[in-house]
Structures are given as structure tokens and as C-alpha cells.
Design a protein around this motif. Structure first.
Motif, short mmCIF file in Angstrom:
data_model
loop_
_atom_site.label_atom_id
_atom_site.label_comp_id
_atom_site.label_asym_id
_atom_site.label_seq_id
_atom_site.Cartn_x
_atom_site.Cartn_y
_atom_site.Cartn_z
N LEU A 93 -5.37 2.28 19.70
CA LEU A 93 -4.91 1.50 18.55
C LEU A 93 -5.36 2.13 17.23
O LEU A 93 -4.61 2.14 16.25
CB LEU A 93 -5.41 0.06 18.66
CG LEU A 93 -4.77 -0.75 19.78
CD1 LEU A 93 -5.48 -2.09 19.92
CD2 LEU A 93 -3.29 -0.94 19.55
N GLN A 94 -6.58 2.68 17.19
CA GLN A 94 -7.05 3.34 15.97
C GLN A 94 -6.20 4.57 15.65
O GLN A 94 -5.86 4.81 14.49
CB GLN A 94 -8.52 3.73 16.10
CG GLN A 94 -9.45 2.56 16.00
CD GLN A 94 -10.90 2.95 16.25
OE1 GLN A 94 -11.20 3.96 16.87
NE2 GLN A 94 -11.81 2.11 15.75
N ARG A 95 -5.84 5.34 16.67
CA ARG A 95 -4.97 6.51 16.45
C ARG A 95 -3.60 6.07 15.96
O ARG A 95 -3.01 6.71 15.09
CB ARG A 95 -4.84 7.33 17.73
CG ARG A 95 -6.06 8.15 18.06
CD ARG A 95 -5.80 9.14 19.19
NE ARG A 95 -5.26 8.53 20.39
CZ ARG A 95 -5.99 8.04 21.39
NH1 ARG A 95 -7.30 8.08 21.32
NH2 ARG A 95 -5.41 7.51 22.45
N GLN A 96 -3.09 4.98 16.52
CA GLN A 96 -1.79 4.47 16.11
C GLN A 96 -1.83 3.99 14.65
O GLN A 96 -0.92 4.27 13.88
CB GLN A 96 -1.36 3.33 17.04
CG GLN A 96 0.07 2.89 16.83
CD GLN A 96 0.49 1.85 17.86
OE1 GLN A 96 -0.33 1.28 18.56
NE2 GLN A 96 1.78 1.61 17.94
N VAL A 97 -2.88 3.30 14.25
CA VAL A 97 -3.03 2.85 12.86
C VAL A 97 -3.11 4.06 11.93
O VAL A 97 -2.47 4.08 10.87
CB VAL A 97 -4.28 1.95 12.71
CG1 VAL A 97 -4.65 1.76 11.25
CG2 VAL A 97 -4.04 0.60 13.36
N HIS A 98 -3.86 5.07 12.32
CA HIS A 98 -3.99 6.28 11.50
C HIS A 98 -2.64 6.97 11.34
O HIS A 98 -2.27 7.39 10.23
CB HIS A 98 -5.02 7.22 12.14
CG HIS A 98 -5.31 8.44 11.32
ND1 HIS A 98 -5.95 8.39 10.11
CD2 HIS A 98 -5.01 9.75 11.54
CE1 HIS A 98 -6.05 9.61 9.61
NE2 HIS A 98 -5.48 10.46 10.47
#
Length: 181
Positions: A93-98
Motif C-alpha cells: 500500500l505504501q508503494r501504491q500511495v507513492h
């Protein structure tokens, strides 16, 4: 609570799985109903029935449901991704937000460029006023130890995540910069 103790004399999922008689004061009965045998099976596989019993006995009654939901979520995540578990979902999810933040920045830059080019050509469009200014993301911090989250159902992200590829926990955690602890 999911269900009260032993409706129609049916043992809870935990007692049924452990092949024992479900007593009226069974600590598992309110949280592992007979309709959800997979829930206890996953929790037992990852944490063990004895450890879950100890944990539930140490908690206040109003905290137990949240703890069981958290254990069930972590167990499901560990079954799907034995290496990373919930940390894998968080990293995904953090990679997707980035990635989405970068896309948004690029779109804002395009809008700003378009707004400047239309105003230079004599068109009086207020496209630049519509540009969204995103707030910076807070710095990443490691998740707290032994978190207890209130979960209301299955996580759709878990179905999209790739399975673990091996390795040790300490090597690939996002907050240790690739170094073993």
C-alpha cells in the motif's frame, strides 16, 4: 461478539477443530463461531491454541473481540504471505500511495503547463486554479509491536498481493534499510 455460546449445542469452531467438548464457559465460543472454522484453523496454525487462550485470559472481556479480529487478520496474512504477513500488505500500500503521488504530481505539472500555455496564447481559462496541491506524506515509521486493530472484514488488498519469495524477516523490512537487526 460473533455468536453466543453454543447455539443448538453446536461446539465452537475452536473446540470442533481441537476435537474437545465445548463447555458453557468456553473462552473461544464468542469469537470463533461454528460457521467460521477457517478463522480458528488459521489462528491455531500461526499462533497455537494455547497461546491464544493465554492471551484472551490476560485481556479484559471488552478487549477480546478486537484481539481475536487482529489475530485472525494477521493469521490470514501469514497464511497468504508466510514471510511478510501484514508488513507485506503495508509495504504494498505504501508503494501504491507513492506511485499515485508521483502520478498526481505529473498531472498537476501538466495542468500548470497547460494553464500557462493557454494564458500565453490569450485564452483566459482558470485551469491553474484547479490544480490540486497535495500535502506531503508523513515520514514512515515502523508499525507498533503487537498492534490490535479493529477490523470489520476481509481486506481486498490481500487478494492482490504477490506471495512471499523467501528470505528472513529482518533483511527486507522497510524501516531497517535492508540491514539485519
Amino acid at each position: 461478539m460473533a455468536s453466543s455460546s453454543n447455539s443448538y449445542n453446536s461446539p465452537c469452531a475452536a473446540c470442533k477443530f481441537l476435537r474437545r467438548k465445548c463447555m458453557p464457559g468456553c473462552i473461544f465460543a464468542p469469537y470463533f463461531p461454528p460457521e467460521e472454522p477457517h478463522k480458528f484453523a488459521n489462528v491455531h496454525k500461526i499462533f497455537g491454541a494455547s497461546n491464544v487462550t493465554k492471551l484472551l485470559n490476560e485481556l479484559l472481556p471488552h478487549q477480546r473481540e478486537d484481539a481475536v479480529n487482529s489475530l485472525a487478520y494477521e493469521a490470514e496474512a501469514r497464511v497468504r504471505d508466510p514471510v511478510y504477513g501484514c508488513v507485506g500488505a503495508i509495504s504494498y500500500l505504501q508503494r501504491q500511495v507513492h506511485r499515485l503521488q508521483k502520478e498526481l504530481d505529473a498531472a498537476n505539472a501538466d495542468l500548470a503547463h497547460y494553464g500557462l500555455s493557454t494564458s500565453a496564447a490569450g485564452t483566459h481559462g482558470n485551469v491553474v486554479d484547479l490544480v490540486f496541491q497535495p500535502q506531503p506524506l508523513p515520514p514512515q515509521q515502523p508499525p507498533p509491536l503487537n498492534p490490535v486493530y479493529r477490523l470489520s472484514g476481509a481486506n481486498p488488498v490481500m487478494n492482490q498481493m504477490p506471495r512471499g519469495t523467501g528470505g528472513s524477516y529482518g533483511t527486507f523490512l522497510p524501516w531497517n534499510n535492508g540491514h539485519d537487526q
